[in-house]
Design a protein around this motif. Structure first.
Motif, PDB file in Angstrom:
ATOM      1  N   LEU A  18      36.855  37.549   7.757  1.00 17.01           N
ATOM      2  CA  LEU A  18      35.681  36.778   7.338  1.00 17.01           C
ATOM      3  C   LEU A  18      36.083  35.472   6.654  1.00 17.01           C
ATOM      4  O   LEU A  18      35.474  34.421   6.896  1.00 17.01           O
ATOM      5  N   ILE A  19      37.104  35.517   5.816  1.00 16.62           N
ATOM      6  CA  ILE A  19      37.574  34.295   5.151  1.00 16.62           C
ATOM      7  C   ILE A  19      38.147  33.321   6.176  1.00 16.62           C
ATOM      8  O   ILE A  19      37.893  32.111   6.110  1.00 16.62           O
ATOM      9  N   LEU A  20      38.895  33.833   7.135  1.00 18.88           N
ATOM     10  CA  LEU A  20      39.460  32.982   8.183  1.00 18.88           C
ATOM     11  C   LEU A  20      38.355  32.321   9.015  1.00 18.88           C
ATOM     12  O   LEU A  20      38.419  31.117   9.304  1.00 18.88           O
ATOM     13  N   ILE A  21      37.330  33.065   9.364  1.00 22.34           N
ATOM     14  CA  ILE A  21      36.203  32.507  10.122  1.00 22.34           C
ATOM     15  C   ILE A  21      35.458  31.471   9.282  1.00 22.34           C
ATOM     16  O   ILE A  21      35.083  30.404   9.778  1.00 22.34           O
ATOM     17  N   PHE A  22      35.266  31.746   7.999  1.00 21.67           N
ATOM     18  CA  PHE A  22      34.594  30.796   7.116  1.00 21.67           C
ATOM     19  C   PHE A  22      35.395  29.498   6.978  1.00 21.67           C
ATOM     20  O   PHE A  22      34.832  28.399   7.026  1.00 21.67           O
ATOM     21  N   VAL A  23      36.698  29.604   6.818  1.00 23.00           N
ATOM     22  CA  VAL A  23      37.546  28.413   6.666  1.00 23.00           C
ATOM     23  C   VAL A  23      37.527  27.581   7.950  1.00 23.00           C
ATOM     24  O   VAL A  23      37.374  26.354   7.911  1.00 23.00           O
ATOM     25  N   LEU A  24      37.673  28.217   9.089  1.00 27.91           N
ATOM     26  CA  LEU A  24      37.657  27.480  10.359  1.00 27.91           C
ATOM     27  C   LEU A  24      36.297  26.834  10.621  1.00 27.91           C
ATOM     28  O   LEU A  24      36.219  25.701  11.104  1.00 27.91           O
ATOM     29  N   SER A  25      35.225  27.526  10.283  1.00 26.50           N
ATOM     30  CA  SER A  25      33.886  26.954  10.453  1.00 26.50           C
ATOM     31  C   SER A  25      33.675  25.768   9.519  1.00 26.50           C
ATOM     32  O   SER A  25      33.085  24.752   9.908  1.00 26.50           O
ATOM     33  N   SER A  26      34.146  25.888   8.293  1.00 27.78           N
ATOM     34  CA  SER A  26      34.005  24.788   7.332  1.00 27.78           C
ATOM     35  C   SER A  26      34.797  23.565   7.776  1.00 27.78           C
ATOM     36  O   SER A  26      34.307  22.431   7.695  1.00 27.78           O
ATOM     37  N   ILE A  27      36.003  23.781   8.243  1.00 29.56           N
ATOM     38  CA  ILE A  27      36.818  22.664   8.731  1.00 29.56           C
ATOM     39  C   ILE A  27      36.154  22.016   9.944  1.00 29.56           C
ATOM     40  O   ILE A  27      36.106  20.788  10.061  1.00 29.56           O
ATOM     41  N   SER A  28      35.616  22.843  10.826  1.00 29.75           N
ATOM     42  CA  SER A  28      34.942  22.312  12.013  1.00 29.75           C
ATOM     43  C   SER A  28      33.688  21.525  11.652  1.00 29.75           C
ATOM     44  O   SER A  28      33.268  20.648  12.402  1.00 29.75           O
ATOM     45  N   LEU A  29      33.087  21.815  10.536  1.00 32.11           N
ATOM     46  CA  LEU A  29      31.903  21.085  10.094  1.00 32.11           C
ATOM     47  C   LEU A  29      32.270  19.836   9.301  1.00 32.11           C
ATOM     48  O   LEU A  29      31.659  18.778   9.472  1.00 32.11           O
ATOM     49  N   ILE A  30      33.272  19.910   8.454  1.00 28.82           N
ATOM     50  CA  ILE A  30      33.617  18.802   7.561  1.00 28.82           C
ATOM     51  C   ILE A  30      34.334  17.674   8.296  1.00 28.82           C
ATOM     52  O   ILE A  30      34.065  16.496   8.045  1.00 28.82           O
ATOM     53  N   VAL A  31      35.220  17.993   9.196  1.00 31.71           N
ATOM     54  CA  VAL A  31      36.012  16.954   9.873  1.00 31.71           C
ATOM     55  C   VAL A  31      35.133  15.971  10.653  1.00 31.71           C
ATOM     56  O   VAL A  31      35.274  14.759  10.482  1.00 31.71           O
ATOM     57  N   PRO A  32      34.212  16.388  11.497  1.00 32.45           N
ATOM     58  CA  PRO A  32      33.387  15.391  12.205  1.00 32.45           C
ATOM     59  C   PRO A  32      32.498  14.569  11.272  1.00 32.45           C
ATOM     60  O   PRO A  32      32.254  13.394  11.518  1.00 32.45           O
ATOM     61  N   LEU A  33      32.020  15.182  10.205  1.00 30.59           N
ATOM     62  CA  LEU A  33      31.160  14.447   9.282  1.00 30.59           C
ATOM     63  C   LEU A  33      31.928  13.407   8.484  1.00 30.59           C
ATOM     64  O   LEU A  33      31.384  12.370   8.112  1.00 30.59           O
ATOM     65  N   SER A  34      33.179  13.665   8.206  1.00 29.64           N
ATOM     66  CA  SER A  34      33.958  12.715   7.414  1.00 29.64           C
ATOM     67  C   SER A  34      34.635  11.654   8.272  1.00 29.64           C
ATOM     68  O   SER A  34      34.930  10.569   7.791  1.00 29.64           O
ATOM     69  N   VAL A  35      34.869  11.938   9.529  1.00 27.82           N
ATOM     70  CA  VAL A  35      35.572  10.987  10.388  1.00 27.82           C
ATOM     71  C   VAL A  35      34.623   9.940  10.960  1.00 27.82           C
ATOM     72  O   VAL A  35      34.927   8.757  10.986  1.00 27.82           O
ATOM     73  N   LYS A  36      33.454  10.330  11.404  1.00 24.61           N
ATOM     74  CA  LYS A  36      32.537   9.421  12.067  1.00 24.61           C
ATOM     75  C   LYS A  36      31.337   9.100  11.195  1.00 24.61           C
ATOM     76  O   LYS A  36      30.919   9.899  10.373  1.00 24.61           O
ATOM     77  N   ARG A  37      30.787   7.892  11.403  1.00 26.27           N
ATOM     78  CA  ARG A  37      29.587   7.504  10.666  1.00 26.27           C
ATOM     79  C   ARG A  37      28.359   8.142  11.298  1.00 26.27           C
ATOM     80  O   ARG A  37      28.326   8.436  12.484  1.00 26.27           O
ATOM     81  N   PHE A  38      27.321   8.270  10.483  1.00 24.74           N
ATOM     82  CA  PHE A  38      26.058   8.766  10.998  1.00 24.74           C
ATOM     83  C   PHE A  38      25.362   7.667  11.788  1.00 24.74           C
ATOM     84  O   PHE A  38      25.470   6.490  11.448  1.00 24.74           O
ATOM     85  N   PRO A  39      24.623   8.012  12.823  1.00 25.86           N
ATOM     86  CA  PRO A  39      23.880   6.979  13.557  1.00 25.86           C
ATOM     87  C   PRO A  39      22.736   6.430  12.711  1.00 25.86           C
ATOM     88  O   PRO A  39      22.192   7.120  11.846  1.00 25.86           O
ATOM     89  N   ASP A  40      22.390   5.181  12.967  1.00 31.10           N
ATOM     90  CA  ASP A  40      21.314   4.521  12.238  1.00 31.10           C
ATOM     91  C   ASP A  40      20.016   4.704  13.014  1.00 31.10           C
ATOM     92  O   ASP A  40      19.883   4.234  14.139  1.00 31.10           O
ATOM     93  N   PHE A  41      19.056   5.386  12.419  1.00 35.03           N
ATOM     94  CA  PHE A  41      17.785   5.647  13.075  1.00 35.03           C
ATOM     95  C   PHE A  41      16.668   4.757  12.542  1.00 35.03           C
ATOM     96  O   PHE A  41      15.496   5.095  12.649  1.00 35.03           O
ATOM     97  N   SER A  42      17.010   3.598  11.970  1.00 32.63           N
ATOM     98  CA  SER A  42      15.973   2.722  11.428  1.00 32.63           C
ATOM     99  C   SER A  42      15.138   2.088  12.543  1.00 32.63           C
ATOM    100  O   SER A  42      13.954   1.844  12.364  1.00 32.63           O
TER     101      SER A  42
END
Length: 114
Positions: A18-42
């Motif tokens: 469970l800890i291994l799955i949680f760590v891999l899921s967290s890394i998979s979520l954090i890396v794309p959010l920190s590497v790329k900018r969010f799109p501008d929906f203005s």
């Protein structure tokens, strides 16, 4: 028989899995959010193009109308503006042709004989 080790490991150490799955899921979520900018929906139409639909045909027709209605284009809302533009073009063409005319024919007084 090949998966016997997995079931044994899962039954003896469920928290590690469970800890291994949680760590891999967290890394998979954090890396794309920190590497790329969010799109501008203005501007909601930015990047939106409905190809092959009635909406796209209307948008293309509207853009073409706006482009053609600007000054010195084919479609204008003021006919006098186009008339003055044609006169301006004719004067420029005549100004370019007059020196050639006088070089070829000299000082001509009667133009009908040409």
């Amino acid at each position: 028989m090949g998966f016997l080790w997995y079931s044994r490991f899962l039954s003896h150490h469920p928290y590690i899995v469970l800890i291994l799955i949680f760590v891999l899921s967290s890394i998979s979520l954090i890396v794309p959010l920190s590497v790329k900018r969010f799109p501008d929906f203005s501007d909601p139409q930015l990047g939106f193009e409905a190809r092959g639909t009635i909406l796209s045909q209307r948008l293309i027709a509207w853009r073409n109308l706006i482009d053609s209605a600007s000054s010195k284009k084919y479609f204008i809302d003021n006919p006098l503006e186009f008339y003055y533009y044609l006169q301006e073009i004719n004067l420029k063409v005549l100004a370019q042709m007059m020196p050639l005319f006088f070089v070829k024919y000299g000082n001509v007084t009667n133009v009908k004989n040409l």
